[in-house]
Design a protein around this motif. Structure first.
Motif, mmCIF file in Angstrom:
data_model
loop_
_atom_site.group_PDB
_atom_site.id
_atom_site.type_symbol
_atom_site.label_atom_id
_atom_site.label_comp_id
_atom_site.label_asym_id
_atom_site.label_seq_id
_atom_site.Cartn_x
_atom_site.Cartn_y
_atom_site.Cartn_z
ATOM 1 N N GLN A 24 -91.918 -89.527 167.895
ATOM 2 C CA GLN A 24 -90.455 -89.537 167.803
ATOM 3 C C GLN A 24 -89.818 -90.355 168.919
ATOM 4 O OE1 GLN A 24 -89.187 -88.212 164.993
ATOM 5 N NE2 GLN A 24 -91.347 -87.760 164.571
ATOM 6 N N HIS A 25 -90.524 -90.502 170.026
ATOM 7 C CA HIS A 25 -90.012 -91.287 171.167
ATOM 8 C C HIS A 25 -90.908 -92.491 171.434
ATOM 9 C CE1 HIS A 25 -87.024 -88.255 172.250
ATOM 10 N NE2 HIS A 25 -87.955 -87.333 172.043
ATOM 11 N N ALA A 26 -91.456 -93.049 170.369
ATOM 12 C CA ALA A 26 -92.446 -94.126 170.516
ATOM 13 C C ALA A 26 -91.902 -95.323 171.268
ATOM 14 C CB ALA A 26 -92.960 -94.541 169.139
ATOM 15 N N ALA A 27 -90.618 -95.587 171.162
ATOM 16 C CA ALA A 27 -90.050 -96.748 171.854
ATOM 17 C C ALA A 27 -90.194 -96.631 173.361
ATOM 18 C CB ALA A 27 -88.581 -96.915 171.479
ATOM 19 N N ASP A 28 -90.155 -95.412 173.881
ATOM 20 C CA ASP A 28 -90.288 -95.207 175.324
ATOM 21 C C ASP A 28 -91.737 -95.243 175.784
ATOM 22 O OD1 ASP A 28 -87.497 -94.749 176.052
ATOM 23 O OD2 ASP A 28 -87.674 -92.940 174.823
ATOM 24 N N PHE A 29 -92.656 -95.157 174.831
ATOM 25 C CA PHE A 29 -94.086 -95.173 175.158
ATOM 26 C C PHE A 29 -94.790 -96.326 174.447
ATOM 27 C CE2 PHE A 29 -92.649 -90.764 175.542
ATOM 28 C CZ PHE A 29 -93.099 -90.429 176.813
ATOM 29 N N ASP A 30 -94.050 -97.408 174.211
ATOM 30 C CA ASP A 30 -94.583 -98.529 173.432
ATOM 31 C C ASP A 30 -95.880 -99.060 174.046
ATOM 32 O OD1 ASP A 30 -94.255 -100.437 171.254
ATOM 33 O OD2 ASP A 30 -93.969 -101.922 172.833
ATOM 34 N N GLY A 31 -96.937 -99.090 173.244
ATOM 35 C CA GLY A 31 -98.223 -99.582 173.707
ATOM 36 C C GLY A 31 -99.045 -98.597 174.487
ATOM 37 N N ALA A 32 -98.577 -97.355 174.603
ATOM 38 C CA ALA A 32 -99.286 -96.354 175.417
ATOM 39 C C ALA A 32 -100.564 -95.885 174.733
ATOM 40 C CB ALA A 32 -98.379 -95.160 175.691
ATOM 41 N N VAL A 317 -91.645 -91.650 182.958
ATOM 42 C CA VAL A 317 -91.882 -93.049 182.605
ATOM 43 C C VAL A 317 -90.627 -93.891 182.831
ATOM 44 C CG1 VAL A 317 -92.320 -94.599 180.655
ATOM 45 C CG2 VAL A 317 -93.771 -92.592 181.006
ATOM 46 N N ARG A 318 -89.495 -93.382 182.415
ATOM 47 C CA ARG A 318 -88.249 -94.152 182.518
ATOM 48 C C ARG A 318 -87.707 -94.181 183.955
ATOM 49 N NH1 ARG A 318 -85.365 -94.777 177.486
ATOM 50 N NH2 ARG A 318 -83.381 -94.463 178.569
ATOM 51 N N GLY A 319 -87.920 -93.109 184.700
ATOM 52 C CA GLY A 319 -87.481 -93.078 186.087
ATOM 53 C C GLY A 319 -85.988 -93.205 186.267
ATOM 54 N N GLU A 320 -85.225 -92.608 185.363
ATOM 55 C CA GLU A 320 -83.766 -92.751 185.401
ATOM 56 C C GLU A 320 -83.049 -91.495 185.882
ATOM 57 O OE1 GLU A 320 -82.783 -94.001 181.451
ATOM 58 O OE2 GLU A 320 -83.490 -96.067 181.781
ATOM 59 N N GLU A 350 -88.281 -88.365 188.988
ATOM 60 C CA GLU A 350 -88.499 -89.750 189.384
ATOM 61 C C GLU A 350 -89.824 -90.196 188.767
ATOM 62 O OE1 GLU A 350 -88.255 -87.645 192.565
ATOM 63 O OE2 GLU A 350 -86.076 -87.623 192.383
ATOM 64 N N ARG A 351 -90.256 -91.395 189.044
ATOM 65 C CA ARG A 351 -91.480 -91.888 188.410
ATOM 66 C C ARG A 351 -92.726 -91.163 188.909
ATOM 67 N NH1 ARG A 351 -90.847 -96.217 185.156
ATOM 68 N NH2 ARG A 351 -88.982 -97.494 185.406
ATOM 69 N N THR A 352 -92.680 -90.649 190.114
ATOM 70 C CA THR A 352 -93.876 -90.029 190.685
ATOM 71 C C THR A 352 -93.692 -88.555 191.040
ATOM 72 O OG1 THR A 352 -93.242 -90.778 192.902
ATOM 73 C CG2 THR A 352 -94.698 -92.222 191.628
ATOM 74 N N GLY A 353 -92.658 -87.918 190.507
ATOM 75 C CA GLY A 353 -92.465 -86.512 190.822
ATOM 76 C C GLY A 353 -91.070 -86.048 190.476
#
Length: 420
Positions: A24-32, A317-320, A350-353
């Motif tokens: 459902q959120h494939a766009a955010d995980f494209d190529g994962a 992943v997005r880190g926003e 964040e991206r790492t926590g």
């Protein structure tokens, strides 16, 4: 973002719902790459095949791999999602049955049952974080494996692996409240703080109105209904008593005698019910693998399970700076708890926590029990991680549902005998 996400426990009946949420959120995980790992190879193969069919049908650019080798799954991963059940549901059945013989609630995450579960889980977690440090340095552990707070206490104290522990119970509580209130489309906004499975609301609205006021207006009608569970009714009773919405698991502490009597009267434990249902889940998965257009209609945990895990991973992943309720080290967020104690609190990803957000104090009427639970869970994590039997006895004796050294020893002895 092309990344690798290792999913430890990828053959479980939960996993198809998780994969579906990624789709459902494939766009955010494209190529994962979703690297499924499980020791149950037949179930793992079913889940992989179903996931591949679902992804292909949706046109999702996801690679779904499978392995029974934990190190292969973890090597090069950016994120590791743990969602395994060590010992399976047969072990959970013992976690639920054994305490009842001693007049204590048997449950998979709290009380003696949660301690027994942690005794099986933490040795596996120890191997996972060791593999992550060696094979995926910098990867973030997202833990969904119960008992999640004890797991998080152990990892954050005895490992340098970044760890975020998650739980969907508040979302499940909100779903059941909608049913109890006969308001299936209600918008519920809920923020709660405390510990995993032991939180109290700090912000709670139903369709924009104070949620406690709405519950109290409907309370008499809800308590009289036969189609509302005793568990949900106890939530209404606790809300009336304390003026806040409790996590539904707090019933086991505040209505200890009721919940034990109820469990003793049931013909089956929850694990026994699930064991009967599991073959049907996998039969459905096999049917959808063979279907012209696969469509997942049921699985363990429903949609909430996959949705929350993927929303948290998406935020990483997005880190926003997405905000979620997470189980992380307190720092200074909750003034009622030590900085290194793991708490359940709203936090910014964040991206790492994740960074916990500062909250107000909880009232003294509820925080005392939480203090006991926080220290018990830390003692449990420390004693099990270091495989220290005398310390394990002292830790279990500190559990608010036990509070007895002789009883703690009897419980541990009974569990060890049953596992042989």
């Amino acid at each position: 973002m092309a990344c690798k996400i290792a999913i430890i426990g990828g053959g479980s009946a939960y996993a198809p719902g998780l994969i579906n949420a990624f789709i459902q959120h494939a766009a955010d995980f494209d190529g994962a790459e979703l690297a499924l790992m499980d020791i149950a190879s037949p179930e793992l193969e079913i889940v992989q095949q179903l996931g591949q069919r679902l992804a292909a049908a949706a046109g999702a650019n996801l690679t779904i791999t499978a392995t029974t080798d934990q190190q292969v799954a973890i090597a090069g991963a950016d994120y590791v999602l743990t969602t395994f059940r060590q010992g399976g549901f047969q072990a959970r059945r013992l976690d639920e049955r054994i305490p009842l013989h001693f007049g204590v609630i048997g449950q998979e995450t709290i009380g003696p049952g949660g301690f027994f579960f942690a005794m099986r889980t933490l040795p596996v977690i120890k191997r996972i974080v060791a593999d992550m440090a060696r094979l995926a340095p910098g990867a973030v552990l997202v833990n969904y494996t119960n008992p999640t707070q004890i797991v998080a206490e152990a990892v954050t104290h005895f490992s340098r692996v970044p760890c975020i522990a998650i739980c969907d119970q508040s979302q499940d509580d909100a779903r059941k409240l909608r049913h109890a209130l006969a308001m299936p489309e209600a918008t519920i906004e809920l923020e709660s703080i405390g510990l995993n499975h032991a939180t109290w609301s700090t912000r709670f609205t139903i369709n924009g109105e104070d949620g406690v006021a709405v519950m109290m207006r409907h309370s008499d009608a809800v308590l009289a209904r036969g189609d509302v569970s005793a568990r949900v009714k106890r939530q209404f009773r606790l809300t009336r008593e304390y003026g806040r919405l409790p996590n539904s698991y707090l019933q086991y502490y505040y209505y200890r005698e009721e919940t034990v009597a109820e469990a003793l009267a049931e013909p089956q434990t929850r694990a026994e019910e699930i064991l009967e249902a599991l073959p049907g889940y996998y039969a459905h998965f096999r049917e959808q693998i063979a279907a012209a257009v696969p469509h997942l209609t049921h699985g363990r945990g429903g949609s909430i399970f996959g949705d929350m895990a993927v929303e948290v991973l998406r935020g990483l992943v997005r880190g926003e700076g997405a905000i979620h309720t997470l189980n992380v080290p307190n720092r200074t967020a909750l003034p009622d708890f030590a900085p290194d104690r793991v708490v359940e609190v709203t936090a910014r990803l964040e991206r790492t926590g994740a960074t916990p957000l500062v909250q107000e104090r909880l009232p003294a009427t509820v925080v005392g029990l939480l203090h006991m639970l926080a220290e018990y869970q830390w003692l449990a994590a420390e004693s099990i991680w270091h495989d220290d039997p005398p310390a394990m006895t002292r830790a279990l004796a500190a559990n608010p549902l036990v509070l007895s050294l002789p009883l703690a020893q009897q419980l541990l002895d009974a569990s060890r005998r049953a596992q042989v």
